[in-house]
Scaffold this motif. Structure first.
Motif: not given
Length: 365
Positions: A108-117, A174-179, A199-206, A241-243
């Motif tokens: 998996f690719l994991g995305f963690v916000p540095v400051d969720p607030k 980071w719209e298009w990612v390939r691993f 290959a992934l196309k990330l949904n940036q609105t997330k 695929e969309c994220l």
């Protein structure tokens, strides 16, 4: 005066104090984490250190690679008392930690916000999660037509690796990612896996929606997860695929794994077997009525120290302490006690495939 370029692995000395060490990580743009010779990591302002020796070969974890290409190459790291951020990258995998479920590749690719607030403006930390028994030599690139290498190196089994922090202004990169990766084991007789190419196309609105970051098995914080492979599926060919924050396949795999740690106060008396100690207060005493938080913490630390003292002469003994997540008070107290009273012992987050989160692995040294 232009800001000096500093990379993870560079040897630096302090300008306003005696000492120095090796750069192990970054916090934002202005803070450098320096691993000193005594094993402690010290945060220092970038302007207060000077590079005395540059290197392209350096220890885990990978540094921020967005603008200055501070990318990790070598993950054969020397042991440190603790690793920054959320990774357990300096943990050395042992074959005893293999699980039947780990024979399938779960990446998996994991995305963690540095400051969720401050989700709308804060950076987002990117991790590679390897939930399997296999090592992977990997390359992660971005770009639909022209590739930009974001990270390249080796990730150990049952670990997660910090890749870089993405600024909100750099999300378009980071719209298009390939691993791509090659799975293997460092022993004979293992089942060969096909090379990974996803290959992934990330949904940036997330990245701007707080509800997209969910509770999960891999991070103490809520995270947004994108599936690369789940139980060796889908077919190891390029796909787009969309994220999604919690794919159905991922949820099903988590249910099948049932990674809840075994609630055992102390387990294993045989040499070389892993000792498991559950430090949840309800596992140590029957009734907590009337006890303050400080008194309960002291009781938990007493159980921790008794276990350490019992096994301190058994070099290489592996002890798993189940401390839970909570506010992190017990975890920090254990880490401080290990550094102060048991400096020869190494400690890491325990393999999450086997124990989940809130568990510390100590190796007696």
């Amino acid at each position: 005066m232009p800001q000096q370029q500093i990379k993870v692995g560079d040897k630096v000395r302090f300008l306003n104090a005696v000492g120095g060490g090796k750069v192990s990580a970054f916090q934002g743009k202005d803070i450098v984490i320096v691993l000193e010779e005594d094993g402690f990591e010290t945060p220092v302002l970038r302007r207060d250190v000077v590079v005395v020796e540059e290197t392209n070969e350096y220890n885990f974890p990978v540094a921020n690679a967005s603008k200055n290409k501070e990318v990790a190459v070598d993950t054969e790291a020397e042991a440190r008392p603790s690793a920054p951020k959320h990774d357990n990258s300096d943990y050395t995998f042992d074959e005893k930690d293999e699980t039947p479920e780990g024979e399938k590749l779960n990446l998996f690719l994991g995305f963690v916000p540095v400051d969720p607030k401050k989700l709308q403006v804060c950076d987002t930390d990117v991790y590679l999660v390897n939930d399997s028994n296999y090592y992977l030599d990997f390359t992660l690139v971005t770009g639909e037509e022209k590739a930009v290498v974001k990270a390249h190196g080796t990730i150990e089994p049952q670990t997660k690796l910090f890749l870089e922090s993405i600024k909100k202004t750099d999300l378009n990169e980071w719209e298009w990612v390939r691993f791509q990766a090659l799975p293997y084991k460092r022993r004979d007789g293992y089942t060969i896996k096909r090379a990974v190419d996803v290959a992934l196309k990330l949904n940036q609105t997330k990245f701007f929606k707080l509800h997209a970051f969910k509770e999960n098995d891999y991070f103490d914080e809520d995270a947004l997860l994108s599936t690369l492979l789940i139980n060796d599926e889908p077919d190891l060919t390029p796909r787009y695929e969309c994220l999604e924050s919690q794919p159905k396949a991922f949820q099903q795999a988590v249910k099948e794994k049932e990674r809840k740690p075994q609630r055992t106060v102390s387990k294993s008396s045989k040499p070389n077997e892993v000792v498991e100690v559950d430090l949840h207060i309800n596992e140590l005493i029957d009734n907590t009525r009337g006890l303050t938080n400080t008194e309960m913490l002291e009781y938990q630390l007493k159980a921790f120290r008794e276990t350490m003292d019992k096994h301190i002469k058994q070099k290489g003994q592996r002890i798993v302490f189940i401390h839970g997540n909570g506010e992190g008070v017990l975890r920090k107290a254990i880490e401080d006690d290990l550094r102060r009273n048991y400096p020869t012992c190494k400690f890491y987050p325990a393999p999450f495939q086997k124990y989940g989160h809130g568990v510390k692995l100590v190796i007696v040294g």
